[in-house]
Motif scaffolding. Structure first.
Motif, PDB file in Angstrom:
ATOM      1  N   GLY A   7      53.569  40.851  49.743  1.00 57.22           N
ATOM      2  CA  GLY A   7      54.505  41.708  50.463  1.00 57.22           C
ATOM      3  C   GLY A   7      55.352  40.931  51.452  1.00 57.22           C
ATOM      4  O   GLY A   7      55.061  39.779  51.793  1.00 57.22           O
ATOM      5  N   PHE A   8      56.406  41.575  51.918  1.00 61.55           N
ATOM      6  CA  PHE A   8      57.355  40.933  52.821  1.00 61.55           C
ATOM      7  C   PHE A   8      56.881  41.029  54.265  1.00 61.55           C
ATOM      8  O   PHE A   8      56.281  42.027  54.672  1.00 61.55           O
ATOM      9  CB  PHE A   8      58.739  41.574  52.689  1.00 61.55           C
ATOM     10  CG  PHE A   8      59.419  41.269  51.389  1.00 61.55           C
ATOM     11  CD1 PHE A   8      60.178  40.120  51.245  1.00 61.55           C
ATOM     12  CD2 PHE A   8      59.285  42.123  50.305  1.00 61.55           C
ATOM     13  CE1 PHE A   8      60.797  39.826  50.042  1.00 61.55           C
ATOM     14  CE2 PHE A   8      59.901  41.837  49.096  1.00 61.55           C
ATOM     15  CZ  PHE A   8      60.657  40.680  48.961  1.00 61.55           C
ATOM     16  N   VAL A   9      57.165  39.999  55.020  1.00 58.70           N
ATOM     17  CA  VAL A   9      56.850  40.021  56.439  1.00 58.70           C
ATOM     18  C   VAL A   9      57.753  41.056  57.116  1.00 58.70           C
ATOM     19  O   VAL A   9      58.911  41.241  56.730  1.00 58.70           O
ATOM     20  CB  VAL A   9      57.045  38.615  57.049  1.00 58.70           C
ATOM     21  CG1 VAL A   9      58.521  38.242  57.120  1.00 58.70           C
ATOM     22  CG2 VAL A   9      56.422  38.518  58.419  1.00 58.70           C
ATOM     23  N   SER A  10      57.221  41.758  58.101  1.00 57.93           N
ATOM     24  CA  SER A  10      58.010  42.793  58.775  1.00 57.93           C
ATOM     25  C   SER A  10      59.073  42.163  59.670  1.00 57.93           C
ATOM     26  O   SER A  10      58.943  41.014  60.114  1.00 57.93           O
ATOM     27  CB  SER A  10      57.100  43.683  59.620  1.00 57.93           C
ATOM     28  OG  SER A  10      56.597  42.963  60.735  1.00 57.93           O
ATOM     29  N   ALA A  11      60.121  42.936  59.941  1.00 61.55           N
ATOM     30  CA  ALA A  11      61.169  42.456  60.845  1.00 61.55           C
ATOM     31  C   ALA A  11      60.591  42.174  62.227  1.00 61.55           C
ATOM     32  O   ALA A  11      60.968  41.196  62.885  1.00 61.55           O
ATOM     33  CB  ALA A  11      62.300  43.480  60.930  1.00 61.55           C
ATOM     34  N   ASN A  12      59.668  43.008  62.666  1.00 64.26           N
ATOM     35  CA  ASN A  12      59.060  42.814  63.983  1.00 64.26           C
ATOM     36  C   ASN A  12      58.317  41.485  64.064  1.00 64.26           C
ATOM     37  O   ASN A  12      58.432  40.748  65.053  1.00 64.26           O
ATOM     38  CB  ASN A  12      58.102  43.968  64.284  1.00 64.26           C
ATOM     39  CG  ASN A  12      57.505  43.868  65.676  1.00 64.26           C
ATOM     40  OD1 ASN A  12      58.216  43.869  66.673  1.00 64.26           O
ATOM     41  ND2 ASN A  12      56.179  43.768  65.743  1.00 64.26           N
ATOM     42  N   SER A  16      59.574  37.913  66.142  1.00 67.32           N
ATOM     43  CA  SER A  16      58.707  37.411  67.211  1.00 67.32           C
ATOM     44  C   SER A  16      58.447  35.913  67.086  1.00 67.32           C
ATOM     45  O   SER A  16      57.840  35.312  67.979  1.00 67.32           O
ATOM     46  CB  SER A  16      57.368  38.160  67.209  1.00 67.32           C
ATOM     47  OG  SER A  16      56.577  37.792  66.080  1.00 67.32           O
ATOM     48  N   LEU A  17      58.896  35.301  65.986  1.00 66.28           N
ATOM     49  CA  LEU A  17      58.699  33.865  65.811  1.00 66.28           C
ATOM     50  C   LEU A  17      59.567  33.105  66.809  1.00 66.28           C
ATOM     51  O   LEU A  17      60.623  33.586  67.229  1.00 66.28           O
ATOM     52  CB  LEU A  17      59.064  33.448  64.381  1.00 66.28           C
ATOM     53  CG  LEU A  17      58.235  34.078  63.259  1.00 66.28           C
ATOM     54  CD1 LEU A  17      58.734  33.601  61.899  1.00 66.28           C
ATOM     55  CD2 LEU A  17      56.757  33.770  63.431  1.00 66.28           C
ATOM     56  N   PRO A  18      59.147  31.899  67.204  1.00 67.55           N
ATOM     57  CA  PRO A  18      59.953  31.132  68.165  1.00 67.55           C
ATOM     58  C   PRO A  18      61.307  30.750  67.574  1.00 67.55           C
ATOM     59  O   PRO A  18      61.423  30.490  66.373  1.00 67.55           O
ATOM     60  CB  PRO A  18      59.091  29.894  68.438  1.00 67.55           C
ATOM     61  CG  PRO A  18      58.178  29.787  67.255  1.00 67.55           C
ATOM     62  CD  PRO A  18      57.919  31.186  66.804  1.00 67.55           C
ATOM     63  N   THR A  19      62.321  30.732  68.411  1.00 67.84           N
ATOM     64  CA  THR A  19      63.628  30.243  67.980  1.00 67.84           C
ATOM     65  C   THR A  19      63.556  28.724  67.843  1.00 67.84           C
ATOM     66  O   THR A  19      62.611  28.083  68.309  1.00 67.84           O
ATOM     67  CB  THR A  19      64.712  30.607  69.001  1.00 67.84           C
ATOM     68  OG1 THR A  19      64.416  29.930  70.238  1.00 67.84           O
ATOM     69  CG2 THR A  19      64.757  32.116  69.239  1.00 67.84           C
TER      70      THR A  19
END
Length: 261
Positions: A7-12, A16-19
């Motif tokens: 499945g796809f990772v959620s937008a949330n 939340s991943l580091p820039t």
């Protein structure tokens, strides 16, 4: 227990991943952990198309979207790779960059339209990689990257550039025209196996990560309105807050890309 989350990772989760700005110092600050993960690749004889990935994001996504890489062939130059937010229903997508999720399983967080190799057959390696990442609390620092097409070695080094004016990134082989090297951020994001002979010797400090194949460059924060005004005064294309002058080699590549994508 399954080692790979479907499945796809959620937008949330993705947002939340580091820039890239927040992750820029991770390779230096966690060099010992990175070296250990690189040696893990070597110990399991993992093909060179699978590498360690610096976990980072460039832009946010909305619900129902994923960040997707797509190869674009430029008639006058060669092939570059563009990454941008794409509807998950628009094409068949394959996992490219993977993180270790909250369930202690690998999960793709960025995708490609190209067919990728099947990493599930490296079950023993994945189990040890996930265990190491969880134990060392590296979930938001290092993951895995699959270089699609085959298990063959990636021959050309690449550089990934942000193109905020188009809300995408462009990954370009270093043997093609590149923009001027005036970037505030220039960080390695992709590492291959590190043989045990490079293991740190007592008293010699941290091991130096090797086998880098991809670097990410970003020009920093620039006022877009000011850039647009300047661009109107000159013949050029605005790229990462800078004007790419008409007649330069990179202008030719960028113009070619914008004609075909």
């Amino acid at each position: 227990m399954a080692l790979i989350e479907e499945g796809f990772v959620s937008a949330n989760t993705y947002n939340s991943l580091p820039t890239i700005q927040e992750a820029a110092n991770v390779p230096r600050e966690y060099a010992a952990d990175l070296g250990y993960l690189q040696r893990l690749l070597a110990r399991h004889n993992i093909p060179e198309s699978i590498s360690i990935r610096l976990i980072h994001r460039h832009y946010d996504i909305d619900d129902g979207e994923a960040m997707v890489f797509r190869d674009i062939a430029l008639p006058a130059h060669g092939t570059v790779e563009v990454m941008r937010a794409t509807s998950i229903s628009s094409a068949q997508l394959h996992g490219k960059n993977f993180l270790v999720g909250s369930a202690a399983r690998l999960q793709a967080y960025e995708y490609t339209t190209e067919t990728t190799i099947d990493i599930s057959k490296y079950e023993t390696f994945i189990a040890e990689f996930v265990e190491t990442v969880v134990q060392r609390k590296l979930q938001h620092r290092f993951g895995l990257k699959i270089n699609h097409r085959s298990e063959m070695e990636v021959q050309a080094d690449q550089k990934e550039f942000e193109f905020p004016e188009e809300q995408c990134t462009i990954t370009i082989p270093t043997n093609l025209p590149l923009p001027e090297a005036t970037h505030e951020i220039d960080v390695d994001t992709d590492w291959g196996a590190l043989d045990n002979k490079h293991k740190r010797k007592k008293g010699n400090g941290k091991p130096k990560p090797r086998s880098t194949r991809t670097r990410c460059s970003h020009g920093g924060t620039v006022e877009m309105e000011n850039c647009r005004e300047e661009c109107k005064k000159e013949d050029g294309i605005m790229f990462d807050g800078r004007i790419v002058q008409l007649g330069t080699p990179f202008h030719g590549l960028l113009n070619n890309l914008m004609e075909v994508w």
